[in-house]
Design a protein around this motif. Structure first.
Motif, PDB file in Angstrom:
ATOM      1  N   SER A   1      -1.974  -1.273  -7.691  1.00 15.89           N
ATOM      2  CA  SER A   1      -3.322  -0.756  -7.921  1.00 15.89           C
ATOM      3  C   SER A   1      -3.717   0.150  -6.752  1.00 15.89           C
ATOM      4  CB  SER A   1      -4.317  -1.904  -8.042  1.00 15.89           C
ATOM      5  OG  SER A   1      -4.449  -2.570  -6.800  1.00 15.89           O
ATOM      6  N   PRO A   2      -4.710   1.022  -6.931  1.00  6.61           N
ATOM      7  CA  PRO A   2      -5.135   1.888  -5.821  1.00  6.61           C
ATOM      8  C   PRO A   2      -5.500   1.108  -4.567  1.00  6.61           C
ATOM      9  CG  PRO A   2      -6.072   2.678  -7.872  1.00  6.61           C
ATOM     10  CD  PRO A   2      -5.402   1.378  -8.183  1.00  6.61           C
ATOM     11  N   ARG A   3      -6.205  -0.024  -4.730  1.00  9.65           N
ATOM     12  CA  ARG A   3      -6.587  -0.811  -3.559  1.00  9.65           C
ATOM     13  C   ARG A   3      -5.354  -1.410  -2.886  1.00  9.65           C
ATOM     14  NH1 ARG A   3     -10.811  -5.962  -3.223  1.00  9.65           N
ATOM     15  NH2 ARG A   3     -10.212  -6.619  -1.129  1.00  9.65           N
ATOM     16  N   SER A   4      -4.420  -1.922  -3.694  1.00  5.06           N
ATOM     17  CA  SER A   4      -3.206  -2.507  -3.124  1.00  5.06           C
ATOM     18  C   SER A   4      -2.357  -1.437  -2.445  1.00  5.06           C
ATOM     19  CB  SER A   4      -2.393  -3.209  -4.212  1.00  5.06           C
ATOM     20  OG  SER A   4      -3.105  -4.311  -4.738  1.00  5.06           O
ATOM     21  N   GLN A   5      -2.368  -0.223  -2.993  1.00  3.92           N
ATOM     22  CA  GLN A   5      -1.647   0.865  -2.342  1.00  3.92           C
ATOM     23  C   GLN A   5      -2.255   1.190  -0.977  1.00  3.92           C
ATOM     24  OE1 GLN A   5      -1.451   4.245  -4.990  1.00  3.92           O
ATOM     25  NE2 GLN A   5       0.363   3.460  -6.038  1.00  3.92           N
ATOM     26  N   ASP A   6      -3.583   1.197  -0.901  1.00  5.66           N
ATOM     27  CA  ASP A   6      -4.247   1.452   0.380  1.00  5.66           C
ATOM     28  C   ASP A   6      -3.867   0.392   1.405  1.00  5.66           C
ATOM     29  OD1 ASP A   6      -5.483   3.706  -0.543  1.00  5.66           O
ATOM     30  OD2 ASP A   6      -7.389   2.717  -1.006  1.00  5.66           O
ATOM     31  N   GLU A   7      -3.851  -0.864   0.952  1.00  2.29           N
ATOM     32  CA  GLU A   7      -3.524  -1.954   1.865  1.00  2.29           C
ATOM     33  C   GLU A   7      -2.067  -1.869   2.312  1.00  2.29           C
ATOM     34  OE1 GLU A   7      -4.629  -5.113  -0.683  1.00  2.29           O
ATOM     35  OE2 GLU A   7      -6.754  -5.056  -0.139  1.00  2.29           O
ATOM     36  N   ALA A   8      -1.167  -1.570   1.368  1.00  3.64           N
ATOM     37  CA  ALA A   8       0.254  -1.445   1.706  1.00  3.64           C
ATOM     38  C   ALA A   8       0.489  -0.270   2.644  1.00  3.64           C
ATOM     39  CB  ALA A   8       1.077  -1.274   0.430  1.00  3.64           C
ATOM     40  N   ARG A   9      -0.242   0.816   2.430  1.00  5.68           N
ATOM     41  CA  ARG A   9      -0.105   1.989   3.292  1.00  5.68           C
ATOM     42  C   ARG A   9      -0.604   1.680   4.701  1.00  5.68           C
ATOM     43  NH1 ARG A   9      -2.854   5.029   0.329  1.00  5.68           N
ATOM     44  NH2 ARG A   9      -1.210   5.815  -1.020  1.00  5.68           N
TER      45      ARG A   9
ATOM     46  N   THR B   1      13.622  -1.919  13.202  1.00  3.70           N
ATOM     47  CA  THR B   1      13.987  -1.256  11.959  1.00  3.70           C
ATOM     48  C   THR B   1      12.820  -0.418  11.453  1.00  3.70           C
ATOM     49  OG1 THR B   1      15.424  -3.120  11.389  1.00  3.70           O
ATOM     50  CG2 THR B   1      14.823  -1.612   9.613  1.00  3.70           C
ATOM     51  N   ARG B   2      13.111   0.805  11.090  1.00  2.75           N
ATOM     52  CA  ARG B   2      12.037   1.678  10.601  1.00  2.75           C
ATOM     53  C   ARG B   2      11.420   1.058   9.344  1.00  2.75           C
ATOM     54  NH1 ARG B   2      10.471   7.146  10.857  1.00  2.75           N
ATOM     55  NH2 ARG B   2       9.346   7.749   8.984  1.00  2.75           N
ATOM     56  N   PRO B   3      10.102   0.912   9.299  1.00  8.04           N
ATOM     57  CA  PRO B   3       9.448   0.294   8.149  1.00  8.04           C
ATOM     58  C   PRO B   3       9.434   1.230   6.947  1.00  8.04           C
ATOM     59  CG  PRO B   3       7.791   1.092   9.661  1.00  8.04           C
ATOM     60  CD  PRO B   3       9.121   1.300  10.336  1.00  8.04           C
ATOM     61  N   SER B   4       9.120   0.674   5.800  1.00  5.10           N
ATOM     62  CA  SER B   4       9.022   1.480   4.585  1.00  5.10           C
ATOM     63  C   SER B   4       7.956   0.875   3.681  1.00  5.10           C
ATOM     64  CB  SER B   4      10.364   1.528   3.855  1.00  5.10           C
ATOM     65  OG  SER B   4      10.781   0.212   3.504  1.00  5.10           O
ATOM     66  N   LEU B   5       7.484   1.663   2.755  1.00  6.39           N
ATOM     67  CA  LEU B   5       6.519   1.163   1.775  1.00  6.39           C
ATOM     68  C   LEU B   5       7.226   0.230   0.797  1.00  6.39           C
ATOM     69  CD1 LEU B   5       4.629   4.497   1.060  1.00  6.39           C
ATOM     70  CD2 LEU B   5       3.655   2.464   2.160  1.00  6.39           C
ATOM     71  N   PRO B   6       6.491  -0.674   0.126  1.00  8.28           N
ATOM     72  CA  PRO B   6       7.120  -1.583  -0.839  1.00  8.28           C
ATOM     73  C   PRO B   6       7.828  -0.807  -1.951  1.00  8.28           C
ATOM     74  CG  PRO B   6       4.853  -2.252  -0.376  1.00  8.28           C
ATOM     75  CD  PRO B   6       5.046  -0.912   0.264  1.00  8.28           C
ATOM     76  N   GLU B   7       8.904  -1.373  -2.477  1.00  6.33           N
ATOM     77  CA  GLU B   7       9.654  -0.700  -3.538  1.00  6.33           C
ATOM     78  C   GLU B   7       8.804  -0.470  -4.773  1.00  6.33           C
ATOM     79  OE1 GLU B   7      13.200  -2.834  -4.348  1.00  6.33           O
ATOM     80  OE2 GLU B   7      14.095  -2.471  -2.351  1.00  6.33           O
ATOM     81  N   ASN B   8       7.847  -1.370  -5.024  1.00  5.95           N
ATOM     82  CA  ASN B   8       7.001  -1.251  -6.214  1.00  5.95           C
ATOM     83  C   ASN B   8       5.685  -0.540  -5.908  1.00  5.95           C
ATOM     84  OD1 ASN B   8       5.906  -3.274  -4.636  1.00  5.95           O
ATOM     85  ND2 ASN B   8       5.200  -4.487  -6.397  1.00  5.95           N
ATOM     86  N   PHE B   9       5.658   0.266  -4.840  1.00  5.84           N
ATOM     87  CA  PHE B   9       4.417   0.892  -4.386  1.00  5.84           C
ATOM     88  C   PHE B   9       3.735   1.683  -5.503  1.00  5.84           C
ATOM     89  CE2 PHE B   9       2.141   4.517  -2.528  1.00  5.84           C
ATOM     90  CZ  PHE B   9       1.255   3.847  -1.690  1.00  5.84           C
ATOM     91  N   ASP B  10       4.499   2.452  -6.276  1.00  7.98           N
ATOM     92  CA  ASP B  10       3.911   3.295  -7.319  1.00  7.98           C
ATOM     93  C   ASP B  10       3.257   2.483  -8.426  1.00  7.98           C
ATOM     94  OD1 ASP B  10       4.694   5.566  -5.972  1.00  7.98           O
ATOM     95  OD2 ASP B  10       6.596   5.741  -7.060  1.00  7.98           O
ATOM     96  N   ASN B  11       3.644   1.226  -8.564  1.00 10.80           N
ATOM     97  CA  ASN B  11       3.084   0.387  -9.620  1.00 10.80           C
ATOM     98  C   ASN B  11       1.889  -0.443  -9.161  1.00 10.80           C
ATOM     99  OD1 ASN B  11       5.143   1.242 -11.396  1.00 10.80           O
ATOM    100  ND2 ASN B  11       6.543  -0.339 -10.608  1.00 10.80           N
TER     101      ASN B  11
END
Length: 527
Positions: A386-394, A374-384
């Protein structure tokens, strides 16, 4: 589902590795030779003096330069200077530049790199053999698998490839470029895996095996090369390197499955109990010495059931060769005039194994989901986040995206290999072997895998039906053993999550390694 903390820590560890490979470590010629001998790429938060000493290699610089020049038909006075280029997990790379601008790279293994003779000999032969068969690999100009030479160290002299490491741009690539590179990689791997060897183990020059008086099986079509002992580090770790055990060549699939477990059995019989090495196991068992009896029982069980999981298709049991970690860190690329990103070299061939085809199926990035369908996707709450958590999720998303596209390309261009990657039975066999062959470090997780396979046994027969399944299961466990196994697995995963959470907060990888500039901050956070 994989634990979020486990994915986060795994991705963060990968991020550390990625950053470390972006850096080169250059030293002007006026600096002391000592700088070529010491490890300077990072620091350790635990046992640092020991880790540094393991990676210190003192050699005769002038003689190494002379041997390097000799390997490319130049005189010693053609050597202009040497500089440290990079430091990896297993060796130090020294860039040697000649007065006419010609460059070459000397690969020098650390003191802690095992096995030394077999490792260097096999890597040099593997590179030469596959290059001869059209795989883009740096040319080997010369090598010595024995430190008893004028330079005083083992070495491989190889071509310096023009281009950049893919990891330097991998996580910023446009998706079409990513897919293009993965397609090229899959096609290269299909080419290497089409070569069939007469046995399993590792590839060598026959002359090196004769010199070492080691068991080997010559190649029918090129007797200069042969298959000899398995060089994977799990077969040589610690005091195992001193033991006289059968490390290959493996004459058939059953030997390839059983020898790693038999090696571990012999080690535990001789050396017995130990305090857990893994930080998670230490946390779980309070630094108390553990007995190996549960693990030896599990090894016995593994040896009984693993042969029953061998694929019935003989094409999946032949012995091909595949790069140990064919991913961005080990790919050198360059752009052509039309803008296409091309693979120009696949590097770092140490510990390369020749194994049954169904065992050579790892994805570019470690994953608990082998299907990745299944094609992966970023978390639904990605925009909310923190910058560090966004980097890790990305980062996690990017690794999953790489695996997703890699599997898609394998399905198109190497369907037999794809079937192995997604097949439940062969997947279980791979997981069993990975735990059965690993050095025991005070905690047995193999029992959980064995119990899991027995639970899935009826399903395996249903999937493969028509007499092609594994047949009746030879093992049976009491309910209390199953429950104890489940509890141990849950407790270990909880302890593992705690350790990985701490390591990610400290910005250390699983070996407690950090960048030099991050050391003081990491040490303070660790305290």
């Amino acid at each position: 589902m994989p634990s979020p903390w486990r994915l986060l820590a795994s991705a963060f560890s990968r991020s550390l590795t990625r950053v470390s490979t972006r850096r080169s470590f250059s030293f002007s010629s006026h600096l002391r030779n000592q700088d070529l001998f010491e490890y300077t790429s990072g620091r350790w938060l635990v046992n640092e003096a020991l880790r540094l000493d393991e990676r210190k290699v003192v050699f005769n610089v002038a003689e190494l330069g002379r041997l390097a020049a000799q390997s490319v038909n130049r005189s010693p006075d053609h050597v202009a200077y040497m500089e440290k280029l990079a430091e990896g997990d297993y060796n130090r790379e020294i860039l040697i530049t000649m007065r006419d601008g010609f460059k070459m790279v000397a690969h020098i293994p650390y003191q802690c790199t095992i096995p030394r003779y077999f490792g260097v000999a096999s890597e040099a032969a593997t590179m030469a053999f596959l290059r001869f068969h059209g795989i883009p690999i740096p040319e080997v100009y010369g090598y010595s698998a024995d430190a008893n030479n004028p330079a005083g160290t083992e070495y491989i002299f190889a071509e310096s490839i023009r281009g950049t490491k893919l990891v330097d741009q991998w996580f910023d690539l446009a998706e079409p470029d990513m897919i293009s590179v993965l397609r090229q990689l899959v096609q290269l791997e299909k080419k290497t895996m089409s070569i069939c060897f007469p046995a399993g183990g590792a590839l060598y020059y026959t002359k090196d095996m004769e010199k070492a008086d080691a068991q080997h099986t010559p190649l029918d079509d090129d007797p200069r090369f042969c298959v000899g002992p398995d060089t994977r580090s799990q077969m040589w770790f610690g005091k195992r390197s001193e033991m006289d055990v059968n490390r290959g060549p493996y004459k058939d699939v059953k030997e390839a499955l059983s020898r790693p477990a038999e090696k571990e059995w012999a080690y535990l019989t001789q050396f017995g109990p130990q305090v857990p090495w893994d930080p998670s196991a230490r946390l779980l068992h309070n630094l108390e010495q553990q007995q190996p009896s549960d693990h030896t029982e599990s090894l016995r069980d593994y040896i009984r059931i693993a042969p029953l999981l061998i694929p019935k298709d003989p094409a999946l049991s032949r012995f091909p060769i595949r790069h140990r970690e064919a991913r961005a860190e080990n790919l050198i690329v360059s752009r052509s005039s039309d803008g296409t990103l091309n693979i120009v070299a696949l590097v770092d061939w140490h510990h390369t194994a020749i194994l049954p085809a169904f065992l050579l199926t790892n994805l570019p990035y470690e994953s608990e989901d082998s299907s990745q369908s299944t094609r992966p996707s970023l978390p639904e709450n990605f925009d909310n986040l923190s910058p560090r958590s966004q980097d890790e999720a990305r980062d996690i998303y990017q690794c999953r995206l790489v695996n997703y596209h890699c599997l898609a390309e394998v399905a198109k261009h190497n369907p037999a290999h794809y079937r192995c990657m997604v097949d439940l039975m062969t997947g279980m066999c791979r997981h069993l072997l990975s735990f059965a062959g690993k050095p025991w470090r005070g905690l047995s997780l193999l029992r959980g895998l064995v119990v899991g396979v027995t639970r899935a046994w009826s399903r395996l027969n249903e999937i493969d039906g028509g007499g092609r399944g594994p047949g009746p299961c030879p093992l049976w466990f009491h309910l209390e053993v199953v429950e104890e196994t489940d509890i141990l697995a849950e407790d270990f995963m909880e302890a593992s999550d705690q350790v990985k959470e701490l390591q990610s907060l400290v910005a250390a990888n699983w070996k407690n390694w950090v960048h030099v500039e991050d050391y003081e901050r990491a040490l303070e956070v660790a305290r």
